[in-house]
Every structure is written in structure tokens, then in C-alpha cells.
Design an enzyme around this catalytic site. Sequence first.
Site, PDB file in Angstrom:
ATOM      1  N   SER A 152      67.282  42.594  40.099  1.00  0.00           N
ATOM      2  CA  SER A 152      67.709  43.828  39.425  1.00  0.00           C
ATOM      3  C   SER A 152      66.694  44.138  38.327  1.00  0.00           C
ATOM      4  CB  SER A 152      69.080  43.595  38.782  1.00  0.00           C
ATOM      5  OG  SER A 152      69.364  44.586  37.810  1.00  0.00           O
ATOM      6  N   TYR A 165      74.797  37.981  33.714  1.00  0.00           N
ATOM      7  CA  TYR A 165      74.346  38.572  34.985  1.00  0.00           C
ATOM      8  C   TYR A 165      72.840  38.847  34.922  1.00  0.00           C
ATOM      9  CZ  TYR A 165      73.590  42.360  38.411  1.00  0.00           C
ATOM     10  OH  TYR A 165      73.096  43.159  39.423  1.00  0.00           O
ATOM     11  N   LYS A 169      69.575  37.360  37.092  1.00  0.00           N
ATOM     12  CA  LYS A 169      68.619  38.183  37.830  1.00  0.00           C
ATOM     13  C   LYS A 169      67.176  37.869  37.393  1.00  0.00           C
ATOM     14  CE  LYS A 169      71.478  40.363  40.546  1.00  0.00           C
ATOM     15  NZ  LYS A 169      71.397  40.200  42.012  1.00  0.00           N
TER      16      LYS A 169
HETATM   17  N1  LIG Z   1      74.120  48.965  42.549  1.00  0.00           N
HETATM   18  C1  LIG Z   1      73.226  48.794  41.606  1.00  0.00           C
HETATM   19  O1  LIG Z   1      73.024  49.674  40.748  1.00  0.00           O
HETATM   20  C2  LIG Z   1      72.414  47.534  41.558  1.00  0.00           C
HETATM   21  C3  LIG Z   1      71.373  47.469  40.633  1.00  0.00           C
HETATM   22  C4  LIG Z   1      70.595  46.325  40.568  1.00  0.00           C
HETATM   23  C5  LIG Z   1      70.847  45.271  41.430  1.00  0.00           C
HETATM   24  N2  LIG Z   1      71.872  45.349  42.321  1.00  0.00           N
HETATM   25  C6  LIG Z   1      72.063  44.202  43.187  1.00  0.00           C
HETATM   26  O2  LIG Z   1      72.148  44.624  44.524  1.00  0.00           O
HETATM   27  C7  LIG Z   1      72.924  43.700  45.270  1.00  0.00           C
HETATM   28  C8  LIG Z   1      73.970  44.441  46.057  1.00  0.00           C
HETATM   29  O3  LIG Z   1      74.847  45.074  45.161  1.00  0.00           O
HETATM   30  P1  LIG Z   1      75.573  46.470  45.473  1.00  0.00           P
HETATM   31  O4  LIG Z   1      75.240  47.367  44.368  1.00  0.00           O
HETATM   32  O5  LIG Z   1      75.354  46.859  46.873  1.00  0.00           O
HETATM   33  O6  LIG Z   1      77.071  46.161  45.202  1.00  0.00           O
HETATM   34  P2  LIG Z   1      78.167  45.533  46.072  1.00  0.00           P
HETATM   35  O7  LIG Z   1      79.298  45.281  45.165  1.00  0.00           O
HETATM   36  O8  LIG Z   1      78.389  46.363  47.278  1.00  0.00           O
HETATM   37  O9  LIG Z   1      77.406  44.192  46.478  1.00  0.00           O
HETATM   38  C9  LIG Z   1      77.668  42.955  45.971  1.00  0.00           C
HETATM   39  C10 LIG Z   1      78.258  42.271  47.127  1.00  0.00           C
HETATM   40  O10 LIG Z   1      78.239  40.873  46.960  1.00  0.00           O
HETATM   41  C11 LIG Z   1      79.409  40.424  47.551  1.00  0.00           C
HETATM   42  N3  LIG Z   1      79.726  39.090  47.113  1.00  0.00           N
HETATM   43  C12 LIG Z   1      80.148  38.692  45.911  1.00  0.00           C
HETATM   44  N4  LIG Z   1      80.368  37.369  45.921  1.00  0.00           N
HETATM   45  C13 LIG Z   1      80.061  36.934  47.164  1.00  0.00           C
HETATM   46  C14 LIG Z   1      80.089  35.678  47.787  1.00  0.00           C
HETATM   47  N5  LIG Z   1      80.488  34.594  47.135  1.00  0.00           N
HETATM   48  N6  LIG Z   1      79.715  35.580  49.069  1.00  0.00           N
HETATM   49  C15 LIG Z   1      79.322  36.680  49.748  1.00  0.00           C
HETATM   50  N7  LIG Z   1      79.299  37.915  49.212  1.00  0.00           N
HETATM   51  C16 LIG Z   1      79.661  38.021  47.933  1.00  0.00           C
HETATM   52  C17 LIG Z   1      80.465  41.433  47.156  1.00  0.00           C
HETATM   53  O11 LIG Z   1      81.597  41.359  47.988  1.00  0.00           O
HETATM   54  C18 LIG Z   1      79.708  42.711  47.343  1.00  0.00           C
HETATM   55  O12 LIG Z   1      79.823  43.188  48.678  1.00  0.00           O
HETATM   56  C19 LIG Z   1      73.486  42.700  44.259  1.00  0.00           C
HETATM   57  O13 LIG Z   1      72.666  41.558  44.254  1.00  0.00           O
HETATM   58  C20 LIG Z   1      73.353  43.444  42.940  1.00  0.00           C
HETATM   59  O14 LIG Z   1      73.222  42.560  41.855  1.00  0.00           O
HETATM   60  C21 LIG Z   1      72.648  46.448  42.401  1.00  0.00           C
END
Ligand SMILES: NC(=O)c1ccc[n+]([C@@H]2O[C@H](COP(=O)([O-])OP(=O)(O)OC[C@H]3O[C@@H](n4cnc5c(N)ncnc54)[C@H](O)[C@@H]3O)[C@@H](O)[C@H]2O)c1
Length: 261
Positions: A152, A165, A169
Site C-alpha cells: 500500500s 496496518y 505494509k
Molecule cells: N482499497 C484500497 O484503497 C487499498 C489501498 C492500498 C492497499 N490495499 C490492499 O489491497 C489488498 C486488497 O484489498 P481490497 O481493497 O481489495 O479490500 P478487500 O477488503 O476486498 O480485500 C481484503 C481481503 O482480504 C481478505 N482477508 C482478510 N483476512 C483474510 C485471511 N485470513 N485469509 C484470506 N483472506 C483474508 C478479506 O476477506 C478481503 O476480501 C489488501 O492487501 C489491501 O491492504 C487496498
Amino acid sequence: MQSVRGIQTPRKLEGKVALVTASSEGIGLAIARRLAQDGARVLISSRKQQNVDKALQELKKEGLDVEGTVCHVGKNEDRVKLVDYAVKKFGGVDILVSNAAVNPFFGNMLDSTEEVWDKILDINIKATFLLVKLVAPKMQERGGGSIVIVSSIGGFAPFPALGPYSVSKTALLGLTKALAPELTAQNIRVNCLAPGLIRTKFSSALWKDESVLDQLKIKLGISRIGEPEECAGIVSFLCSPDASYITGETVVVSGGGNSRL
Ligand SMILES: NC(=O)c1ccc[n+]([C@@H]2O[C@H](COP(=O)([O-])OP(=O)(O)OC[C@H]3O[C@@H](n4cnc5c(N)ncnc54)[C@H](O)[C@@H]3O)[C@@H](O)[C@H]2O)c1
């Protein structure tokens, strides 16, 4: 050739097998879809069977070559099952996208508990490393592979109120750098994706309220929130032969914004 988001692209991942964690929705689902559109056979996974089934139904309806299984990345037996399933169904593993993450805490760092830290470190960092350790020998058997770790922009400069968090990252940026040189001998590349503000459930607190989003847009270079599909093409590129001389790198997809959101 095929059309992806209106762009003609070659099926550059034909013959490859990809594992994507947390791929039933959000960025993970977009990545799984794009890898499959680009020719890979993709194993999607998530903690709940019903979510895996829903995503599978959606992707199969689009004619994509996908299978799915439950995987809680924090559980060793689930990680082993995921990799075994890929080997049994698809004959091996060429690509791993470690996308799962949790954030159980908002607030001042000094109010965070040991339980919060254990959960964040276990899921966001340790599980990523342990999955890499499991897939690397499978990739080696097939002559190499590609790993993409989802970090991130908060990994570069911590998000306010998301200290633990953000630190996890930052660790993933380091994990990418540390793993890459160790795995070059096996022809395995390790790269990292650092998204900015992307429209998913995870970030909904930042975009569901129009007034909050309007404030954030001022700080973004491209004055809008990003879409999951805008992360997916980069991951597919990093896994493709076009990126054959790229390892240990992080690609930021943040519309020119930084973590001071
Ligand atoms: N959306 C944003 O703005 C953003 C920004 C920076 C980074 N990210 C990163 O992108 C990635 C995906 O996030 P997203 O935004 O699609 O949100 P999201 O909530 O759809 O994705 C996170 C996913 O991880 C899953 N998860 C949590 N614990 C788990 C486990 N123990 N086993 C398997 N799955 C598990 C959740 O169920 C969820 O589906 C993450 O790593 C997040 O940190 C997202």
C-alpha cells in the site's frame, strides 16, 4: 488477442497457473479476472466457500478458466491445501499474488493491543512469507515463476490512525526487496504493488461519504478514486514476460497521490 477495458491485448499468460489470495472481491477479484483474461488458469480463494462460489460463478460466466477453494491465509493447513489444489487441478504454480490483508484497528498506535499486532503481523506479513515458501519449490519445478505482493502507499508513509496496518505494509516493501535476490537463482521474480485509494469495501469509509471523498480528491494528482481494474493490469504485466528483467520493485498505483490522504 482479446479486448480488456477496450484495449486489444495478447494472451500473454497462456499456459501459466496463478494463485490469488483474497480474490472473491475487490482488488483480488479484479487481479484474478485480469490474469485469466490474459490467458492464465487461475485459482481464486477466500475465507468463505459462499464467496468463492459467487466469484467462480461470475468469472466462469465470462468464459474464464478458473477454479476456487477456501483459504484462510493465516492457517497452515489452508495454505498447504491451496497449493496442493493448484498442483492437482492445474499441474503446478507459476504465479502467486499475495493480496489478503486485515486491518482490525483505527486510532493512536499506543492504544493498539498485542492481539491487534499479532493479527496484522500474522495475516499481512507472516502468511505472505509462508505462502512464498510453499510455492517457490513448485515454481522451481516449472523452471521459474513470478510473485506479486500487495502492499500500500501507506507502506511508504503511514496513514493517520492506521499505524499497525501501515507498518505491516512497510514490511511487505522490505519483504519484496529481501526475497527478490534470494529467488533469482530459481528464476522467480518478486515484485510489489502499492495501491493508493481504490474503490473497494476495505476503503469504503473514505469514499462512501461524498464530502470526505471531495476532501481527499484535492490531495490526489488524478482527481478521482482508483478502480480495482486499474491495479489488475499492472499485476498481469509484472507476471508476464514483458517484465522478465524486473524484480524486487514496487509499482505505485495511486493516481499521483501519496499516503497523506
Ligand atoms: N482499497 C484500497 O484503497 C487499498 C489501498 C492500498 C492497499 N490495499 C490492499 O489491497 C489488498 C486488497 O484489498 P481490497 O481493497 O481489495 O479490500 P478487500 O477488503 O476486498 O480485500 C481484503 C481481503 O482480504 C481478505 N482477508 C482478510 N483476512 C483474510 C485471511 N485470513 N485469509 C484470506 N483472506 C483474508 C478479506 O476477506 C478481503 O476480501 C489488501 O492487501 C489491501 O491492504 C487496498
